[in-house]
Design an enzyme around this catalytic site. Structure first.
Site, PDB file in Angstrom:
ATOM      1  N   SER A 125       0.380  -1.194  -0.030  1.00 59.38           N
ATOM      2  CA  SER A 125       0.007  -0.415   0.338  1.00 59.38           C
ATOM      3  C   SER A 125       0.967   1.134  -0.143  1.00 59.38           C
ATOM      4  O   SER A 125       2.024   1.079   0.073  1.00 59.38           O
ATOM      5  CB  SER A 125      -1.007   0.172   1.306  1.00 59.38           C
ATOM      6  OG  SER A 125      -1.794   1.217   1.641  1.00 59.38           O
ATOM      7  N   TYR A 150      -2.066  -1.219  10.916  1.00 61.85           N
ATOM      8  CA  TYR A 150      -2.036  -1.792   9.701  1.00 61.85           C
ATOM      9  C   TYR A 150      -1.013  -1.489   8.295  1.00 61.85           C
ATOM     10  O   TYR A 150      -0.152  -2.487   7.501  1.00 61.85           O
ATOM     11  CB  TYR A 150      -3.217  -1.425   8.629  1.00 61.85           C
ATOM     12  CG  TYR A 150      -4.106  -1.358   7.140  1.00 61.85           C
ATOM     13  CD1 TYR A 150      -3.497  -2.530   6.929  1.00 61.85           C
ATOM     14  CD2 TYR A 150      -3.319  -0.463   6.295  1.00 61.85           C
ATOM     15  CE1 TYR A 150      -3.761  -2.907   5.383  1.00 61.85           C
ATOM     16  CE2 TYR A 150      -3.784  -0.846   4.927  1.00 61.85           C
ATOM     17  CZ  TYR A 150      -4.187  -1.926   4.551  1.00 61.85           C
ATOM     18  OH  TYR A 150      -3.706  -2.155   3.216  1.00 61.85           O
ATOM     19  N   LYS A 154       2.191  -4.167   6.924  1.00 63.21           N
ATOM     20  CA  LYS A 154       2.889  -3.673   5.512  1.00 63.21           C
ATOM     21  C   LYS A 154       4.326  -3.319   4.744  1.00 63.21           C
ATOM     22  O   LYS A 154       5.084  -3.939   4.124  1.00 63.21           O
ATOM     23  CB  LYS A 154       1.599  -2.661   4.174  1.00 63.21           C
ATOM     24  CG  LYS A 154       0.519  -3.742   4.234  1.00 63.21           C
ATOM     25  CD  LYS A 154      -0.186  -4.440   3.702  1.00 63.21           C
ATOM     26  CE  LYS A 154      -1.569  -4.966   3.027  1.00 63.21           C
ATOM     27  NZ  LYS A 154      -1.569  -6.313   2.737  1.00 63.21           N
TER      28      LYS A 154
HETATM   29  P1  NAD Z   1     -11.265  -6.804   1.491  1.00 61.08           P
HETATM   30  O1  NAD Z   1     -10.958  -7.346   2.696  1.00 61.08           O
HETATM   31  O2  NAD Z   1     -12.214  -6.810   0.465  1.00 61.08           O
HETATM   32  O3  NAD Z   1     -10.674  -8.572   0.381  1.00 61.08           O
HETATM   33  C1  NAD Z   1      -9.731  -9.182   1.188  1.00 61.08           C
HETATM   34  C2  NAD Z   1      -9.825 -10.506   1.399  1.00 61.08           C
HETATM   35  O4  NAD Z   1      -9.254 -11.430   1.907  1.00 61.08           O
HETATM   36  C3  NAD Z   1     -11.678 -10.787   2.121  1.00 61.08           C
HETATM   37  O5  NAD Z   1     -11.876 -11.144   1.023  1.00 61.08           O
HETATM   38  C4  NAD Z   1     -11.478 -12.005   3.389  1.00 61.08           C
HETATM   39  O6  NAD Z   1     -12.043 -12.453   3.416  1.00 61.08           O
HETATM   40  C5  NAD Z   1      -9.870 -12.458   2.952  1.00 61.08           C
HETATM   41  N1  NAD Z   1      -9.030 -12.610   3.902  1.00 61.08           N
HETATM   42  C6  NAD Z   1      -9.122 -11.858   5.737  1.00 61.08           C
HETATM   43  N2  NAD Z   1      -8.144 -12.451   5.893  1.00 61.08           N
HETATM   44  C7  NAD Z   1      -8.290 -13.935   5.716  1.00 61.08           C
HETATM   45  C8  NAD Z   1      -7.060 -14.862   6.018  1.00 61.08           C
HETATM   46  N3  NAD Z   1      -6.760 -15.126   6.854  1.00 61.08           N
HETATM   47  N4  NAD Z   1      -7.500 -15.911   5.554  1.00 61.08           N
HETATM   48  C9  NAD Z   1      -8.503 -15.886   4.200  1.00 61.08           C
HETATM   49  N5  NAD Z   1      -8.906 -15.305   4.356  1.00 61.08           N
HETATM   50  C10 NAD Z   1      -8.846 -13.939   4.599  1.00 61.08           C
HETATM   51  O7  NAD Z   1      -9.552  -6.526   0.740  1.00 61.08           O
HETATM   52  P2  NAD Z   1      -8.661  -5.788  -0.935  1.00 61.08           P
HETATM   53  O8  NAD Z   1      -9.567  -4.333  -0.676  1.00 61.08           O
HETATM   54  O9  NAD Z   1      -9.791  -6.218  -1.477  1.00 61.08           O
HETATM   55  O10 NAD Z   1      -7.880  -5.768  -0.566  1.00 61.08           O
HETATM   56  C11 NAD Z   1      -7.089  -7.069  -0.288  1.00 61.08           C
HETATM   57  C12 NAD Z   1      -5.561  -6.356  -0.340  1.00 61.08           C
HETATM   58  O11 NAD Z   1      -5.000  -5.207  -0.651  1.00 61.08           O
HETATM   59  C13 NAD Z   1      -5.299  -6.871   1.535  1.00 61.08           C
HETATM   60  O12 NAD Z   1      -3.930  -7.447   1.900  1.00 61.08           O
HETATM   61  C14 NAD Z   1      -4.895  -4.877   1.327  1.00 61.08           C
HETATM   62  O13 NAD Z   1      -4.265  -4.503   2.859  1.00 61.08           O
HETATM   63  C15 NAD Z   1      -4.431  -4.442   0.488  1.00 61.08           C
HETATM   64  N6  NAD Z   1      -4.872  -2.937   0.358  1.00 61.08           N
HETATM   65  C16 NAD Z   1      -6.028  -2.561   0.102  1.00 61.08           C
HETATM   66  C17 NAD Z   1      -6.283  -0.927  -0.350  1.00 61.08           C
HETATM   67  C18 NAD Z   1      -7.909  -0.942  -0.799  1.00 61.08           C
HETATM   68  O14 NAD Z   1      -7.952   0.519  -0.582  1.00 61.08           O
HETATM   69  N7  NAD Z   1      -8.620  -1.609  -0.989  1.00 61.08           N
HETATM   70  C19 NAD Z   1      -5.353  -0.691  -0.152  1.00 61.08           C
HETATM   71  C20 NAD Z   1      -3.864  -1.117  -0.209  1.00 61.08           C
HETATM   72  C21 NAD Z   1      -3.580  -2.100   0.092  1.00 61.08           C
HETATM   73  N1  UFG Z   2     -12.126  11.596   3.684  1.00 60.57           N
HETATM   74  C1  UFG Z   2     -13.121  12.214   3.966  1.00 60.57           C
HETATM   75  N2  UFG Z   2     -14.505  11.885   4.999  1.00 60.57           N
HETATM   76  C2  UFG Z   2     -14.474  10.860   4.991  1.00 60.57           C
HETATM   77  C3  UFG Z   2     -13.566   9.753   4.311  1.00 60.57           C
HETATM   78  C4  UFG Z   2     -12.742  10.280   4.016  1.00 60.57           C
HETATM   79  O1  UFG Z   2     -12.955  14.047   4.342  1.00 60.57           O
HETATM   80  O2  UFG Z   2     -15.782  10.179   5.423  1.00 60.57           O
HETATM   81  C5  UFG Z   2     -10.990  12.007   3.193  1.00 60.57           C
HETATM   82  C6  UFG Z   2      -9.928  11.363   4.064  1.00 60.57           C
HETATM   83  O3  UFG Z   2      -9.464  12.489   4.887  1.00 60.57           O
HETATM   84  C7  UFG Z   2      -8.600  11.952   2.714  1.00 60.57           C
HETATM   85  C8  UFG Z   2      -9.514  11.640   1.808  1.00 60.57           C
HETATM   86  O4  UFG Z   2     -10.865  11.523   1.605  1.00 60.57           O
HETATM   87  O5  UFG Z   2      -8.495  13.074   2.228  1.00 60.57           O
HETATM   88  C9  UFG Z   2      -8.994   9.753   1.149  1.00 60.57           C
HETATM   89  O6  UFG Z   2      -9.518   8.839   2.201  1.00 60.57           O
HETATM   90  P1  UFG Z   2      -9.782   7.714   2.310  1.00 60.57           P
HETATM   91  O7  UFG Z   2     -10.327   6.722   3.724  1.00 60.57           O
HETATM   92  O8  UFG Z   2     -11.014   6.635   1.632  1.00 60.57           O
HETATM   93  O9  UFG Z   2      -7.684   6.715   1.745  1.00 60.57           O
HETATM   94  P2  UFG Z   2      -6.498   7.074   2.546  1.00 60.57           P
HETATM   95  O10 UFG Z   2      -6.193   7.455   1.227  1.00 60.57           O
HETATM   96  O11 UFG Z   2      -7.113   7.722   4.075  1.00 60.57           O
HETATM   97  O12 UFG Z   2      -6.462   5.539   2.908  1.00 60.57           O
HETATM   98  C10 UFG Z   2      -6.156   4.550   1.972  1.00 60.57           C
HETATM   99  C11 UFG Z   2      -6.594   3.809   2.433  1.00 60.57           C
HETATM  100  C12 UFG Z   2      -5.372   2.694   3.302  1.00 60.57           C
HETATM  101  C13 UFG Z   2      -4.428   3.039   2.570  1.00 60.57           C
HETATM  102  C14 UFG Z   2      -4.159   4.248   1.962  1.00 60.57           C
HETATM  103  C15 UFG Z   2      -3.191   4.446   0.895  1.00 60.57           C
HETATM  104  O13 UFG Z   2      -7.598   3.129   3.678  1.00 60.57           O
HETATM  105  O14 UFG Z   2      -6.036   1.589   4.381  1.00 60.57           O
HETATM  106  O15 UFG Z   2      -5.542   4.439   1.388  1.00 60.57           O
HETATM  107  O16 UFG Z   2      -2.858   3.414   0.083  1.00 60.57           O
HETATM  108  F1  UFG Z   2      -3.166   2.354   3.345  1.00 60.57           F
END
Ligand code: NAD
Ligand code: UFG
Length: 340
Positions: A125, A150, A154
């Site tokens: 991330s 979190y 990573k």
């Molecule tokens: P998500 O929660 O939608 O998907 C994760 C999936 O993994 C879920 O279906 C959950 O049930 C499953 N899971 C969790 N722990 C498990 C375990 N121990 N065994 C088996 N299954 C398990 O999340 P996502 O948004 O699809 O994110 C996927 C990956 O990308 C994660 O590693 C997350 O940290 C990373 N990531 C996501 C974002 C984002 O904004 N969505 C940003 C940066 C990184």
């Molecule tokens: N924000 C609002 N109101 C809300 C939610 C968010 O104003 O109700 C603003 C935040 O302050 C930020 C922007 O919208 O300025 C985006 O916020 P998000 O929570 O959607 O995303 P972030 O960039 O804070 O974080 C996301 C994921 C993290 C990840 C990060 C970088 O949630 O897990 O992107 O990948 F680590």
């Protein structure tokens, strides 16, 4: 065709990646424990692609199950999506987060090693950059300074993968640092469906637009950005999923290396930009109030993704309008599904 093992295959990014890999002709073996997803996603993936994945329900911490999956399937490459991802929860439950996001990866890596599978894509991330030293962020920017378990989980896994590669450079490892994935598959069949009140901007906006929530709180309008609200690099989930197809191609064809890529569009949009675009594209109102800053937020975070473009021959093509349209389409379909 090559077999790709996907952990967390039913989650937001996993499900969209399954669709793109199936469309590209790969076979998929999937694992999920449904801690943050629902089994119906498997039917939706089939509805979109016309293809099944070979699915195992279970936990990535379950060594025996993982070993069985590797013995039963000739896996060529692994994509690890399984993790917990709520920044807020991670602060109150650090032990659970480190076990699920770090210990589980060690279990996976050990099983891969024992079964001589050494190709892995890991979901990291942009959070690993902490407060970025510059924007746009390049992969060689300093990492660290994460402010919650979190983000730190990573960072730790990236360090483990670096150590692993140093110890044995037969591994092929690709670390993807995602910026802000949003939107949904254009079919509206899969998308992001957080439990409870969403913590992230786009799902929150969508729920305000569908009137499930009354208004959006804009967390701070006094940042050093053009309109004072936080700037992020939002990327359409389908573009992000397609990067994984390119990542798999690279690891299967090229040999040996540890590669790190930022996945974003390179464009930064503010919270007000997002509200305006959503309202315009979908002809809906998104009422909002400016409130205090959210703890731990940074002013600006957007990617320089030129390395991914050069080395993976990938770049994001979908627009902010596509992200807003598809997010709303999915949110409306979800309301209908929940009523039925
Ligand atoms: P998500 O929660 O939608 O998907 C994760 C999936 O993994 C879920 O279906 C959950 O049930 C499953 N899971 C969790 N722990 C498990 C375990 N121990 N065994 C088996 N299954 C398990 O999340 P996502 O948004 O699809 O994110 C996927 C990956 O990308 C994660 O590693 C997350 O940290 C990373 N990531 C996501 C974002 C984002 O904004 N969505 C940003 C940066 C990184
Ligand atoms: N924000 C609002 N109101 C809300 C939610 C968010 O104003 O109700 C603003 C935040 O302050 C930020 C922007 O919208 O300025 C985006 O916020 P998000 O929570 O959607 O995303 P972030 O960039 O804070 O974080 C996301 C994921 C993290 C990840 C990060 C970088 O949630 O897990 O992107 O990948 F680590």
């Amino acid at each position: 065709m090559e077999k790709i093992f996907i952990t967390g295959c039913c989650g937001y990014i996993g499900s969209h990646t399954c669709v793109e890999l199936l469309n590209a002709g790969y076979e998929i073996i999937g694992l999920d424990n449904f801690s943050n997803s629902k089994p119906i996603v498997l039917d939706k993936i089939k509805e979109i692609t016309g293809k099944d994945i070979k699915f195992y329900e279970g936990d990535m911490l379950d060594k025996e199950l993982l070993n069985k999956i590797f013995i039963e399937n000739e896996i060529d490459c692994v994509i690890d999506f399984a993790a917990f991802k709520s920044v807020g929860d991670s602060v109150s439950k650090p032990i659970e987060y480190y076990i699920n996001n770090v210990s589980s990866v060690l279990t996976l890596l050990e099983t891969m090693k024992n079964n001589k599978v050494k190709k892995l894509i890991f979901s990291s991330s942009a959070t690993v950059y902490g407060t970025p030293e510059k924007v746009p962020i390049t992969e060689d920017c300093r990492i660290g300074g994460t402010t919650n378990p979190y983000g730190t989980s990573k960072l730790y896994v990236e360090g483990i993968l670096q150590d692993l590669y140093k110890s044995d450079n037969e591994w092929d490892i690709c670390i993807f640092r995602y910026f802000n994935p949003v939107g949904a598959h254009p079919s509206g069949l899969i998308g992001e469906d957080p439990n409870g009140v969403p913590a992230n901007l786009m799902p929150y906006i969508a729920k305000v637009a569908t009137k499930e929530l009354e208004y959006l709180s804009v967390f701070g309008a006094d940042y050093d950005t053009p309109d004072g609200t936080g700037v992020r690099d939002y990327i359409h989930i389908v573009d992000l999923a397609k990067a994984h197809v390119k990542g798999v191609e690279k690891l299967l064809k090229e040999s040996n290396g540890l590669f790190i890529y930022n996945l974003g569009t390179g464009k930064g949009y503010s919270v007000l930009d997002m509200i305006n675009a959503f309202e315009k594209v979908n002809s809906v109102k998104v009422p909002y109030k400016i409130t205090a800053r959210r703890a731990g937020d940074i002013a600006k975070c957007y990617a320089d993704s030129s390395l991914a473009s050069k080395e993976l021959n990938w770049c994001a093509t979908l627009t902010l309008e596509d992200m807003c349209k598809d997010a709303y389409n999915y949110a409306r379909k979800e309301i209908v599904n929940e009523k039925n």
